[in-house]
Design an enzyme around this catalytic site. Structure first.
Site, PDB file in Angstrom:
ATOM      1  N   ASP A 101       0.833  -1.243  -0.048  1.00 21.02           N
ATOM      2  CA  ASP A 101       0.166   0.086  -0.024  1.00 21.02           C
ATOM      3  C   ASP A 101       0.783   1.190   0.091  1.00 21.02           C
ATOM      4  O   ASP A 101       1.433   1.676   1.222  1.00 21.02           O
ATOM      5  CB  ASP A 101      -0.978   0.069   1.157  1.00 21.02           C
ATOM      6  CG  ASP A 101      -1.934   1.258   1.219  1.00 21.02           C
ATOM      7  OD1 ASP A 101      -1.725   2.077   0.183  1.00 21.02           O
ATOM      8  OD2 ASP A 101      -2.761   1.011   2.103  1.00 21.02           O
TER       9      ASP A 101
ATOM     10  N   HIS B 103       0.086   7.956   3.706  1.00 20.11           N
ATOM     11  CA  HIS B 103       0.789   7.542   4.778  1.00 20.11           C
ATOM     12  C   HIS B 103       2.198   7.775   5.057  1.00 20.11           C
ATOM     13  O   HIS B 103       2.941   7.468   6.024  1.00 20.11           O
ATOM     14  CB  HIS B 103       0.420   5.798   4.744  1.00 20.11           C
ATOM     15  CG  HIS B 103      -0.739   5.400   4.556  1.00 20.11           C
ATOM     16  ND1 HIS B 103      -1.872   5.865   5.486  1.00 20.11           N
ATOM     17  CD2 HIS B 103      -1.677   4.932   3.331  1.00 20.11           C
ATOM     18  CE1 HIS B 103      -3.010   5.396   5.080  1.00 20.11           C
ATOM     19  NE2 HIS B 103      -2.872   4.896   3.644  1.00 20.11           N
TER      20      HIS B 103
END
Length: 287
Positions: free
Chosen positions: A188, A193
């Site tokens: 991911d 993030h």
């Protein structure tokens, strides 16, 4: 609208060949905080190849590549900006214990698009099977801000469930400052993030932890605390992402054990217990 509901629902399922190795499983376990203390026999079940067991939430990253919340954006009929997308919830049902090494086929399709007024919520279903039969069924709820209001079906309500009194167990799990940087190596690579500038464009002060990392950390805590560390007892794991976790925070995980199920609520200690996971349930087989 950038989400063409009719086209998305009518599209043929997308089939992908996936595979994984013990090293992939170990990386995932490390990404959700396993291995502390490093020589603890209970942790070695997650980190040492000779004793390796697979936490069922590994299914959310098995085979690498983008997770469901991003994979949904490449489905027919979907054309939205990643900065407006959030992972609203995740469910997983395992049909048998996951092998530490496998080659499998995963089939993805959008099964619903709900109109929440200020947002659209897409449901991406993924089914995986290997030569021995079905492995898991997962559903990712993909929340797209600013795409609702076309008069479609609102779908199920996500009302906050009542907590059944004092929890049976409460544990706290620290989130490392570099937790998101390690977890993103499972596949991911959403810049939300890791990239502060992208995070601000998405409406956050700083990068946030992957919801699926919190999802995995929480399942591990339940397994280790109430299921004797036996990953094979997990039948399903469902949670709604009620808020975000920031790297460096501490998760407070409260558990209520019932007959064949554990209800779970997760909050961020440093923000006064601000909700992170809600409406969460682990179904399990009796030991």
């Amino acid at each position: 609208m950038p989400v063409d509901t009719e086209r998305a629902l009518a599209a043929a399922p997308r089939t992908t060949e996936i595979s994984w190795t013990p090293e992939d499983v170990q990386l995932y376990h490390l990404g959700i905080g396993a291995g502390v203390p490093a020589t603890d026999p209970r942790e070695l079940r997650y980190t040492l190849e000779s004793r390796l067991h697979v936490l069922p939430s590994f299914a959310t990253v098995a085979g690498g590549g983008p997770p469901g919340v991003i994979a949904a954006l490449s489905m027919p009929g979907v054309d939205v900006d990643l900065a407006r997308v959030l992972h609203g919830g995740q469910s997983l049902r395992v049909h048998r214990p996951l092998p530490v090494r496998a080659a499998a086929t995963r089939t993805d399709r959008i099964t619903a698009v709900h109109d929440k007024g200020k947002a659209a919520v897409m449901v991406l279903r993924s089914d995986a099977a290997d030569a021995d039969g079905p492995l898991w069924t997962a559903e990712a709820q993909v929340y797209v801000r600013g795409e609702g209001g076309w008069g479609g079906d609102r779908g199920p309500s996500a009302g906050a469930p009542e907590e059944p009194g004092a929890p049976d167990r409460t544990v706290e799990r620290p989130v490392r400052e570099d937790q998101a940087l390690l977890y993103r190596l499972t596949g991911d690579l959403n810049p939300l993030h890791a990239d502060p500038e992208f995070a601000r464009r998405a409406g956050f002060d700083r990068p946030v932890l992957h919801g699926l990392c919190t999802y995995g950390m929480t399942l591990k805590a339940v397994v280790d605390t109430l299921l004797d560390g036996d990953v094979t007892r997990v039948r399903s794991w469902t949670a709604r992402f009620a808020g975000v976790t920031y790297p460096g925070e501490t998760l407070r995980i409260r558990m209520w054990r019932g007959d064949g199920a554990v209800r779970v609520a997760v909050g961020a200690v440093e923000r006064g217990g601000a909700p992170v996971l809600a409406g969460a349930t682990v179904e399990f087989t009796q030991g």
